[in-house]
Design an enzyme around this catalytic site. Sequence first.
Site: not given
Ligand code: BGC
Length: 778
Positions: A369-370, A497, A609-610
């Site tokens: 999804w990035d 995550e 985490k984000q």
């Molecule tokens: C992030 C995801 C991301 C992926 C790839 C993971 O560490 O939590 O949101 O899509 O990295 O960049």
Amino acid sequence: MSEEPVIQPPKQRFAPDPWCLRETAPDPATHFLHETLFALGNGYIGVRGTAEEGWSGPAGTSRDGTYLNGFYESEPIHYPETAYALAKTNQFMLNVPNAKGLAIWLDEERFDPLQGTLDAYERSLDLRRGVLERSLRWTSPSGKSIAVHSRRVVCFDNKHLLALEITVTPLNFSGTLRIVATLDGAVRNLEAGDDPRVGSAVSGASLELLSAEQEDGFSALVQRTRNSGFTLVSATLVDAPGTVRCSRAALRLEDACEVPAVQGQPVRATKYVSYHTSRDYPESELLPRSRALLDAARRDGFDALAARQADYLADFWRQADVEIDGDDLLQQGIRFNQYHLLQSAGRDGKTNISAKGVTGEGYEGHYFWDTEIYIFPFFLYNKPEIARALLEYRWAGLEAARRRARQMSHPKGALYPWRTIAGEECSAYFPAGTAQYHINADIAYSIRQYLDATGDDDWMRAHGAEIVMETARIWLGIGSIDRHGRFVINEVTGPDEYTALVNNNYYTNAMAQAHLEFAAALAARLATEFPADFSRIASAMALEAGEPEAWRSAAAKMHLPYDEALGIHEQDDSFLSKKRWDFDSTPAENYPLLLHYHPMVIYRHQVCKQADVVLALLLLSSRFGLDDKRRDFDYYEAVTTHDSSLSSCIFSIVAAEVGYADKAYDYFMETARMDLDDTHGNTCHGVHTAAMAGTWLGVAQGFGGMRTDGGTLRFAPTLPARWRGYRFRIHLRGCLLEVGVAAAGTRYRLVQGDALHFSHHGKAITLTAAQPEHMEAA
Ligand code: BGC
């Protein structure tokens, strides 16, 4: 992990040249990292920044690689304990034959900058010209001195082509100079270790040799992937003085030229390189195409390729350049990031942008999804044709997404994979993979942005509407009305995550709501304005008459968790009842938490985490009041580790909006130089493309306050205290608008186009070709 770096690079500080990255010595401590930073790419080919003579530094200080975006091998995923419909096959981007090699021999001594003495050295990447250049003077252990100048270009105007040129001048001797060009097919992928972000579960070679060709300086390896069944032709053509002699040892092809070297007289060799695969052309065309392209490149010569590269980039920077007045380090970081984005983006409708671009094997070359949520706006507002190609890629994946939906027991609709290359779900850890159903809403969100910004109804009728409606159906497949009459979506994972498999993740529900509303509105618009398209799509999807109304109704009843006592949006139904992570007792070396705690330990706590709720505040900005935003920001900031590189840019943008100027600046700085300064310690495995795009978002949406959700273009600029000003441009509906912010105020300029309406801190402004400028005093 087998190839973990043994030497940790120090935090990088390149001289703050606003357009250039300059390395002043080859250094084992930084080499692995610099291979990534000096990697070149054109959205298809990616070559890591290892020098032509290779690298003889200590083990673990290099991971050379050449990658082709979307060219992958597949391997079965082995689960010791399996379950129904888990992803069955992994796809990973292959390390393909290394064609960079150009070794220099002075009589019997081989040039190696780590032996002998380096009398001068500079390697630089000029972001305006897109050529990696190196100049050095070296004295061999026996006392022979040479000057070496090399140039490398991965052509933006032809995705199959790169070229390397090397010029060697004997400084204090005359003798024999030998230049040996290699095409090395004995390459492997990095094997996975303990860090889930690095390497693939593969061992051994993935490419089988079909044939090798060598003739008149032309060398080619024809290989096939064992499982995915693709053919690859890697080819080189050497242009050098004297006779070029070829030889071959197994998978290594050599073209060597030997010339009598005269003191003071430069000797130059140029190597043109191409990669063609059966993902693009019938197998029988691969060799002839390679030959023709390389012959043409030789006829044009390196200078012509370099000139075309500079033209391409001049055009790019004219549209995309972001200028920061007052901070050179930042200026360099921003341009470096924009440049790498351009190098990373697939633009043929078959490929996309992997999490690490084409600079390394981290995340196996997978697309996430990035792209849609972080990177897409950068291209949409700067290079809309690339944005469209990225959406074309999703269109190409619609059938696979339909198949995935059936595997997941959804009789209707399409479910896009969380991570993939060719369209099939490759995520082996479903709690932080397949469970992220928000991917569907993310894709629909980017389509909406695209249609709002371009008004491209043709694309909407041909592809966009079908994707949006098919993906919207999934929400009715997984959601239901609960006993309170609310539409609930259970057992999903949101963007964060560190929290998995929850009921009613706020981000997911809010984005699904927007998606459902959009799908219903599109269906209505199609039915009235383009009835023939509507019936075609409806019949392709077997759309039932009541479905759009059901979408509308689910959206209206969507449960959006809110805690009245705290006055914040709950990340999900259970988040606020969990114990807060004990940050005070967590040593700094235990971050990122994912490398130090079992996932369940993390899931049991309030720790992110984000950005999750905070990301919804940005994407659906017009649906929230400022006070709500501030309270949400305060709450979630306190429990967020930013262990994901996707986090700080979003916190920066929302901080700017809620008036936390210092935080906005600090989070922005963290994002802007993440790879240059290697702040996450893993840039050696590839750049962080989402964070790179987050820098652009940070300027336009953060400090510039740009928002487009809700269909209107709005700005609310602020000027960071440490800057004198900044300027960026955006493409919208055929117009090019420049926004310049300085202490005196904000100047809007319509550089191209007839008329554009937008608002500045709520005040309506219209620019026209007749009145193209407007100044708002600070
Ligand atoms: C992030 C995801 C991301 C992926 C790839 C993971 O560490 O939590 O949101 O899509 O990295 O960049």
